[in-house]
Write an enzyme that holds these catalytic residues in place. Sequence first.
Site, short mmCIF file in Angstrom:
data_model
loop_
_atom_site.label_atom_id
_atom_site.label_comp_id
_atom_site.label_asym_id
_atom_site.label_seq_id
_atom_site.Cartn_x
_atom_site.Cartn_y
_atom_site.Cartn_z
N TYR A 1 -2.23 -0.61 9.92
CA TYR A 1 -2.23 -1.00 8.51
C TYR A 1 -0.95 -0.53 7.83
O TYR A 1 -0.26 -1.30 7.15
CB TYR A 1 -3.45 -0.40 7.83
CG TYR A 1 -3.59 -0.74 6.37
CD1 TYR A 1 -4.06 -2.00 5.97
CD2 TYR A 1 -3.28 0.19 5.39
CE1 TYR A 1 -4.21 -2.30 4.63
CE2 TYR A 1 -3.43 -0.10 4.05
CZ TYR A 1 -3.90 -1.36 3.67
OH TYR A 1 -4.04 -1.67 2.33
N SER B 1 0.85 -1.19 0.00
CA SER B 1 0.00 0.00 0.00
C SER B 1 0.88 1.23 0.00
O SER B 1 1.98 1.22 0.57
CB SER B 1 -0.90 0.02 1.24
OG SER B 1 -1.56 1.29 1.37
#
Length: 260
Positions: free
Chosen positions: A153, A140
């Site tokens: 995350y 990501s």
Amino acid sequence: MSAALGGRLALVTGAGRGIGAAVVTALVAEGARVVATDVAADGVQALADEHGTRVAARTLDVTDATAVEDLVDEVERTLGPLDIAVNVAGILRASHVVDLSDEDWAATFAVNAGGVFHVSRAVARRMAERGHGSIVTVASNAAGIPRTGMAAYAASKAAAVMFTKCLGLEVAASGVRCNTVSPGSTLTDMQRALWTSADQDAAARKVIEGDLAGYRTGIPLGRIADPADIADAVVFLASDRARHITLHDLYVDGGATLRA
């Protein structure tokens, strides 16, 4: 159908929906056979039904190291040697750090970093012995720029990126390439779960325009990615067109991070 990946066998985790399902479809379009895995059976079975013998569906919890080893062993015994592995499985537990529970922190790392470790270790060992292979981890852009409410995350994805690079360095001499693709906002269920507005168009515009209060830049290209955009990058890195690319982190985010 293209033959760019004809004769190749790929393993994809988190394949039941979103980016993972798009990766499976893109690999099949390039001629590969794919073992589509997910913790839930429905999505991968639908892919198998759609693509017939080109896709084999398997249920897999990537946090279970023994289950990963058993699956890779079964696949190689029954379907053939794996040429490609794509780590897509991931979860997002959004929370500010002061409110983040131990359980959510551990679960996020167990899937997003631990799962990448388990799968990559299992396939890299076999690929290195054969002298070829490609491992692609979907990370990501949050791994490269701070985001409010996404510490677990972002940290887990950063761990996955650096792990994949270190693995790539270790197995490069054996002919195995390891790269990461780092998407920005992509139109998936995970993205929609972050939207508080019932107006999906308004929520999407807010992402594209950015959010000063959340210290979030917008998307210069003016659109949210489609899962196919990410899948195309994955397939490129997995293919011989990227035969001299390894240890690379390819951002596919429309310029959202300004490549900070």
